[in-house]
Write a protein that holds these residues in place. Sequence first.
Motif, PDB file in Angstrom:
ATOM      1  N   ALA A  83      -2.834  -5.426 -11.442  1.00  0.00           N
ATOM      2  CA  ALA A  83      -3.048  -6.048 -10.125  1.00  0.00           C
ATOM      3  C   ALA A  83      -2.278  -5.285  -9.048  1.00  0.00           C
ATOM      4  N   LEU A  84      -1.045  -4.911  -9.340  1.00  0.00           N
ATOM      5  CA  LEU A  84      -0.234  -4.177  -8.367  1.00  0.00           C
ATOM      6  C   LEU A  84      -0.845  -2.802  -8.087  1.00  0.00           C
ATOM      7  N   GLY A 111      -4.337   0.483  -3.880  1.00  0.00           N
ATOM      8  CA  GLY A 111      -5.548   1.292  -3.742  1.00  0.00           C
ATOM      9  C   GLY A 111      -5.667   2.339  -4.839  1.00  0.00           C
ATOM     10  N   GLY A 112      -5.011   2.062  -5.958  1.00  0.00           N
ATOM     11  CA  GLY A 112      -5.044   3.020  -7.066  1.00  0.00           C
ATOM     12  C   GLY A 112      -4.193   4.252  -6.810  1.00  0.00           C
ATOM     13  N   GLU A 166       0.829  -1.232   0.000  1.00  0.00           N
ATOM     14  CA  GLU A 166       0.000   0.000   0.000  1.00  0.00           C
ATOM     15  C   GLU A 166       0.853   1.268   0.000  1.00  0.00           C
ATOM     16  N   GLU A 167       2.119   1.135   0.406  1.00  0.00           N
ATOM     17  CA  GLU A 167       2.987   2.315   0.439  1.00  0.00           C
ATOM     18  C   GLU A 167       3.460   2.748  -0.946  1.00  0.00           C
TER      19      GLU A 167
END
Length: 313
Positions: A75-76, A81-82, A55-56
Amino acid sequence: MTGAAVHPLFSPWGRFGLYSYFIDAPEPAIVDTGIASSPAKGLIPALEALGRSIEEVRWILLTHGHIDHLGGAKALWELTGGKAKVVIHAADAPLLRSRQVHVEDYVNGRSRYLKDPGGAENQARTAQAVISGEMEPAVLLQGGETLSLGGDVTVSVHHVPGHTPGSVAYVLDGQDAVFTGDAVQIHGAANRFPGYTDPNAYRASLEYLRDEVRPQRLYLGHPYRGADGEPNGVELDRERARRALQESLDLEARIRNSMSDAGLQDGPEDVDSVYFPFARVAADLGYTSDPTLEPSPFFTTLDGYRTQLNLLS
Ligand SMILES: [Zn+2]
Protein backbone atom coordinates in the motif's frame (compact mmCIF):
# COMPACT_ATOMS: atom_id res chain seq x y z
CA MET A 1 28.49 14.98 7.06
CA THR A 2 25.40 16.91 8.10
CA GLY A 3 23.21 14.04 9.24
CA ALA A 4 19.60 13.23 8.47
CA ALA A 5 16.73 13.85 10.89
CA VAL A 6 14.70 10.86 12.03
CA HIS A 7 11.00 11.09 12.90
CA PRO A 8 8.94 8.26 14.43
CA LEU A 9 5.60 7.54 12.71
CA PHE A 10 3.13 5.77 14.98
CA SER A 11 0.22 3.54 14.02
CA PRO A 12 -1.73 1.45 16.53
CA TRP A 13 -2.90 -2.14 16.06
CA GLY A 14 -4.88 -3.79 18.87
CA ARG A 15 -2.55 -4.36 21.82
CA PHE A 16 0.43 -3.25 19.75
CA GLY A 17 2.01 0.11 19.10
CA LEU A 18 3.62 -0.06 15.65
CA TYR A 19 6.51 2.27 14.89
CA SER A 20 7.84 3.27 11.51
CA TYR A 21 10.55 5.89 11.02
CA PHE A 22 10.93 8.65 8.45
CA ILE A 23 14.55 9.37 7.51
CA ASP A 24 14.68 12.89 6.12
CA ALA A 25 17.35 12.34 3.46
CA PRO A 26 17.54 13.76 -0.11
CA GLU A 27 15.90 10.45 -1.07
CA PRO A 28 13.59 10.05 1.94
CA ALA A 29 13.18 6.60 3.49
CA ILE A 30 10.60 4.95 5.69
CA VAL A 31 11.76 2.10 7.93
CA ASP A 32 8.95 -0.47 8.35
CA THR A 33 5.36 0.04 7.30
CA GLY A 34 3.00 -1.27 9.99
CA ILE A 35 -0.05 -3.16 8.71
CA ALA A 36 -2.29 -2.65 5.66
CA SER A 37 -4.16 0.28 7.21
CA SER A 38 -1.07 2.01 8.63
CA PRO A 39 -0.02 4.06 5.56
CA ALA A 40 -3.45 5.73 5.30
CA LYS A 41 -4.28 5.94 9.00
CA GLY A 42 -0.86 6.43 10.59
CA LEU A 43 1.93 7.30 8.16
CA ILE A 44 0.21 9.87 5.91
CA PRO A 45 -1.18 12.01 8.76
CA ALA A 46 2.14 11.82 10.60
CA LEU A 47 4.07 12.90 7.49
CA GLU A 48 1.60 15.71 6.83
CA ALA A 49 2.13 16.93 10.38
CA LEU A 50 5.83 17.19 9.47
CA GLY A 51 4.91 19.15 6.34
CA ARG A 52 5.94 16.23 4.13
CA SER A 53 4.13 13.91 1.78
CA ILE A 54 4.23 10.22 1.05
CA GLU A 55 4.93 10.82 -2.66
CA GLU A 56 8.42 12.01 -1.72
CA VAL A 57 9.41 8.67 -0.20
CA ARG A 58 12.02 6.82 -2.29
CA TRP A 59 12.99 3.95 0.01
CA ILE A 60 10.91 1.48 2.03
CA LEU A 61 13.38 -0.30 4.31
CA LEU A 62 11.94 -3.40 5.97
CA THR A 63 13.71 -4.67 9.09
CA HIS A 64 12.12 -8.13 8.77
CA GLY A 65 9.17 -10.06 7.40
CA HIS A 66 6.55 -10.02 10.17
CA ILE A 67 3.06 -8.80 9.24
CA ASP A 68 3.16 -5.78 11.55
CA HIS A 69 6.30 -4.51 9.76
CA LEU A 70 5.65 -5.37 6.10
CA GLY A 71 1.83 -5.46 6.05
CA GLY A 72 1.68 -1.89 4.78
CA ALA A 73 4.53 -2.24 2.24
CA LYS A 74 2.49 -2.74 -0.94
CA ALA A 75 0.00 0.00 0.00
CA LEU A 76 2.82 2.42 0.87
CA TRP A 77 4.68 1.58 -2.34
CA GLU A 78 1.54 2.28 -4.37
CA LEU A 79 1.07 5.61 -2.55
CA THR A 80 4.57 6.64 -3.69
CA GLY A 81 3.44 6.02 -7.27
CA GLY A 82 5.67 2.97 -7.39
CA LYS A 83 8.72 5.22 -7.05
CA ALA A 84 10.02 3.82 -3.75
CA LYS A 85 12.35 0.83 -3.66
CA VAL A 86 11.17 -1.88 -1.28
CA VAL A 87 14.13 -3.48 0.51
CA ILE A 88 14.23 -6.68 2.58
CA HIS A 89 16.74 -9.41 3.48
CA ALA A 90 16.63 -12.44 1.16
CA ALA A 91 15.85 -14.81 4.04
CA ASP A 92 12.61 -12.93 4.91
CA ALA A 93 11.65 -12.04 1.32
CA PRO A 94 9.30 -15.06 1.00
CA LEU A 95 7.13 -13.34 3.65
CA LEU A 96 6.77 -10.32 1.34
CA ARG A 97 6.08 -12.45 -1.71
CA SER A 98 3.39 -14.65 -0.18
CA ARG A 99 0.76 -14.43 2.55
CA GLN A 100 0.69 -18.21 2.65
CA VAL A 101 4.28 -18.33 3.98
CA HIS A 102 3.05 -16.60 7.16
CA VAL A 103 0.51 -19.39 7.66
CA GLU A 104 3.20 -22.04 7.05
CA ASP A 105 5.50 -20.40 9.63
CA TYR A 106 2.69 -20.64 12.17
CA VAL A 107 1.83 -24.25 11.32
CA ASN A 108 5.48 -25.39 11.41
CA GLY A 109 6.27 -23.54 14.64
CA ARG A 110 4.11 -22.38 17.52
CA SER A 111 0.86 -24.05 16.36
CA ARG A 112 2.13 -27.33 17.82
CA TYR A 113 1.65 -25.93 21.32
CA LEU A 114 -1.53 -23.92 20.96
CA LYS A 115 -4.21 -26.64 20.83
CA ASP A 116 -6.21 -24.43 18.47
CA PRO A 117 -7.77 -26.41 15.62
CA GLY A 118 -8.85 -23.21 13.82
CA GLY A 119 -5.43 -21.59 14.18
CA ALA A 120 -4.28 -21.97 10.57
CA GLU A 121 -7.55 -20.53 9.23
CA ASN A 122 -7.27 -17.60 11.62
CA GLN A 123 -3.71 -16.97 10.44
CA ALA A 124 -4.83 -17.03 6.81
CA ARG A 125 -7.63 -14.57 7.60
CA THR A 126 -5.26 -12.27 9.46
CA ALA A 127 -2.68 -12.39 6.65
CA GLN A 128 -5.39 -11.52 4.15
CA ALA A 129 -6.65 -8.56 6.18
CA VAL A 130 -3.39 -7.18 7.53
CA ILE A 131 -1.02 -7.57 4.55
CA SER A 132 -1.88 -5.03 1.88
CA GLY A 133 -0.47 -7.10 -0.97
CA GLU A 134 2.12 -9.62 -2.11
CA MET A 135 5.09 -8.21 -4.01
CA GLU A 136 8.65 -8.74 -5.19
CA PRO A 137 11.19 -6.48 -3.44
CA ALA A 138 13.32 -4.14 -5.54
CA VAL A 139 16.42 -4.88 -3.46
CA LEU A 140 17.26 -8.21 -1.82
CA LEU A 141 19.76 -7.88 1.02
CA GLN A 142 22.37 -10.28 2.34
CA GLY A 143 23.92 -7.91 4.90
CA GLY A 144 27.02 -5.76 4.36
CA GLU A 145 25.44 -3.44 1.76
CA THR A 146 25.56 0.35 1.80
CA LEU A 147 22.49 2.14 0.42
CA SER A 148 22.77 5.73 -0.77
CA LEU A 149 19.82 7.94 0.21
CA GLY A 150 21.17 10.80 -1.91
CA GLY A 151 23.67 13.53 -1.08
CA ASP A 152 26.08 12.21 1.53
CA VAL A 153 23.47 10.19 3.42
CA THR A 154 24.14 6.46 3.47
CA VAL A 155 22.63 3.56 5.36
CA SER A 156 24.62 0.41 6.02
CA VAL A 157 22.93 -2.96 6.41
CA HIS A 158 23.84 -5.43 9.14
CA HIS A 159 22.36 -8.92 9.23
CA VAL A 160 21.11 -9.59 12.79
CA PRO A 161 19.18 -12.88 12.60
CA GLY A 162 17.44 -14.53 15.53
CA HIS A 163 14.04 -12.84 15.83
CA THR A 164 13.61 -13.97 12.21
CA PRO A 165 16.20 -15.45 9.82
CA GLY A 166 16.24 -12.27 7.73
CA SER A 167 16.24 -9.58 10.44
CA VAL A 168 18.53 -6.64 9.64
CA ALA A 169 19.68 -3.48 11.39
CA TYR A 170 19.89 -0.34 9.27
CA VAL A 171 22.60 2.06 10.44
CA LEU A 172 22.50 5.71 9.44
CA ASP A 173 26.21 6.18 8.82
CA GLY A 174 28.10 8.93 10.58
CA GLN A 175 25.49 9.35 13.30
CA ASP A 176 25.29 5.68 14.37
CA ALA A 177 21.51 5.82 14.53
CA VAL A 178 20.42 2.19 14.39
CA PHE A 179 17.02 0.77 13.41
CA THR A 180 16.61 -2.77 14.67
CA GLY A 181 12.91 -3.53 14.21
CA ASP A 182 12.35 -6.46 16.57
CA ALA A 183 15.94 -7.75 16.79
CA VAL A 184 16.33 -6.31 20.32
CA GLN A 185 13.43 -7.65 22.40
CA ILE A 186 14.47 -6.73 25.97
CA HIS A 187 11.59 -8.27 28.00
CA GLY A 188 9.11 -8.35 25.11
CA ALA A 189 6.31 -6.00 24.12
CA ALA A 190 2.57 -6.66 24.56
CA ASN A 191 3.14 -10.36 25.35
CA ARG A 192 5.83 -9.67 27.97
CA PHE A 193 8.14 -12.36 26.57
CA PRO A 194 10.96 -11.95 24.04
CA GLY A 195 10.27 -13.65 20.70
CA TYR A 196 12.93 -15.28 18.51
CA THR A 197 13.07 -18.44 16.44
CA ASP A 198 16.85 -18.99 16.70
CA PRO A 199 18.24 -18.45 20.22
CA ASN A 200 21.93 -18.85 19.28
CA ALA A 201 21.63 -16.35 16.44
CA TYR A 202 19.63 -13.94 18.64
CA ARG A 203 22.40 -13.99 21.24
CA ALA A 204 25.16 -13.52 18.65
CA SER A 205 23.27 -10.62 17.02
CA LEU A 206 22.79 -8.85 20.38
CA GLU A 207 26.50 -9.21 21.17
CA TYR A 208 27.36 -7.90 17.69
CA LEU A 209 25.11 -4.86 18.17
CA ARG A 210 26.55 -4.21 21.64
CA ASP A 211 30.23 -4.71 20.77
CA GLU A 212 30.57 -3.77 17.08
CA VAL A 213 27.67 -1.53 16.03
CA ARG A 214 27.46 0.35 19.37
CA PRO A 215 24.40 2.52 18.66
CA GLN A 216 24.45 6.20 19.57
CA ARG A 217 20.68 6.06 19.13
CA LEU A 218 18.57 2.93 18.91
CA TYR A 219 15.15 2.94 17.23
CA LEU A 220 12.92 -0.01 18.13
CA GLY A 221 9.87 -1.48 16.38
CA HIS A 222 7.70 -1.52 19.52
CA PRO A 223 7.88 -0.05 23.03
CA TYR A 224 9.60 -3.06 24.60
CA ARG A 225 9.53 -3.56 28.33
CA GLY A 226 12.68 -3.39 30.42
CA ALA A 227 13.69 -5.67 33.28
CA ASP A 228 11.45 -3.60 35.57
CA GLY A 229 8.40 -4.46 33.39
CA GLU A 230 7.95 -0.87 32.22
CA PRO A 231 7.91 0.08 28.51
CA ASN A 232 11.20 1.69 27.51
CA GLY A 233 10.00 3.93 24.72
CA VAL A 234 11.21 3.37 21.17
CA GLU A 235 14.03 5.94 20.83
CA LEU A 236 16.90 5.13 23.13
CA ASP A 237 20.02 7.21 23.68
CA ARG A 238 23.46 5.60 23.87
CA GLU A 239 23.30 4.63 27.54
CA ARG A 240 19.73 3.28 27.38
CA ALA A 241 20.56 1.41 24.16
CA ARG A 242 23.49 -0.27 25.91
CA ARG A 243 21.24 -1.20 28.81
CA ALA A 244 18.54 -2.55 26.47
CA LEU A 245 21.08 -4.77 24.72
CA GLN A 246 22.49 -6.00 28.03
CA GLU A 247 19.04 -6.70 29.51
CA SER A 248 18.12 -8.59 26.35
CA LEU A 249 21.26 -10.71 26.73
CA ASP A 250 20.66 -11.26 30.46
CA LEU A 251 17.12 -12.50 29.88
CA GLU A 252 18.28 -14.72 27.00
CA ALA A 253 20.77 -16.33 29.40
CA ARG A 254 18.08 -16.87 32.06
CA ILE A 255 15.72 -18.52 29.58
CA ARG A 256 18.58 -20.68 28.25
CA ASN A 257 19.46 -21.81 31.77
CA SER A 258 15.85 -22.64 32.55
CA MET A 259 15.53 -24.66 29.37
CA SER A 260 18.87 -26.43 29.90
CA ASP A 261 17.95 -27.64 33.36
CA ALA A 262 16.81 -31.22 32.94
CA GLY A 263 14.81 -30.88 36.16
CA LEU A 264 12.45 -28.50 34.38
CA GLN A 265 10.87 -31.09 32.09
CA ASP A 266 7.12 -31.10 32.60
CA GLY A 267 5.52 -34.11 34.27
CA PRO A 268 2.09 -35.67 33.69
CA GLU A 269 0.54 -33.23 36.18
CA ASP A 270 1.49 -30.34 33.89
CA VAL A 271 -0.31 -31.56 30.78
CA ASP A 272 -3.34 -29.30 31.30
CA SER A 273 -1.25 -26.16 31.85
CA VAL A 274 -1.53 -23.48 29.15
CA TYR A 275 2.29 -23.36 29.30
CA PHE A 276 2.71 -27.11 28.59
CA PRO A 277 5.27 -28.52 27.78
CA PHE A 278 7.11 -25.58 29.36
CA ALA A 279 5.06 -25.14 32.56
CA ARG A 280 8.11 -25.53 34.79
CA VAL A 281 10.11 -23.11 32.68
CA ALA A 282 7.28 -20.55 32.95
CA ALA A 283 7.20 -21.03 36.74
CA ASP A 284 10.99 -20.77 36.98
CA LEU A 285 10.99 -17.53 34.95
CA GLY A 286 7.95 -16.13 36.78
CA TYR A 287 6.08 -15.80 33.47
CA THR A 288 2.37 -15.45 34.20
CA SER A 289 0.97 -13.79 31.04
CA ASP A 290 -1.25 -15.60 28.54
CA PRO A 291 1.19 -17.58 26.37
CA THR A 292 -1.41 -18.26 23.67
CA LEU A 293 -1.99 -14.65 22.59
CA GLU A 294 -0.63 -14.22 19.09
CA PRO A 295 2.16 -14.02 18.07
CA SER A 296 2.88 -16.31 21.06
CA PRO A 297 6.53 -15.40 21.61
CA PHE A 298 6.65 -17.78 24.61
CA PHE A 299 6.12 -20.83 22.41
CA THR A 300 8.07 -19.50 19.42
CA THR A 301 11.14 -18.87 21.56
CA LEU A 302 11.02 -22.00 23.71
CA ASP A 303 10.50 -24.17 20.63
CA GLY A 304 13.76 -22.65 19.34
CA TYR A 305 15.64 -23.72 22.48
CA ARG A 306 14.00 -27.12 22.43
CA THR A 307 15.46 -27.70 18.98
CA GLN A 308 18.90 -26.17 19.62
CA LEU A 309 19.39 -27.82 23.02
CA ASN A 310 18.25 -31.19 21.66
CA LEU A 311 15.39 -31.43 24.13
CA LEU A 312 13.21 -33.16 21.53
CA SER A 313 11.71 -36.02 23.46
ZN1 LIG B 1 8.70 -9.18 14.45
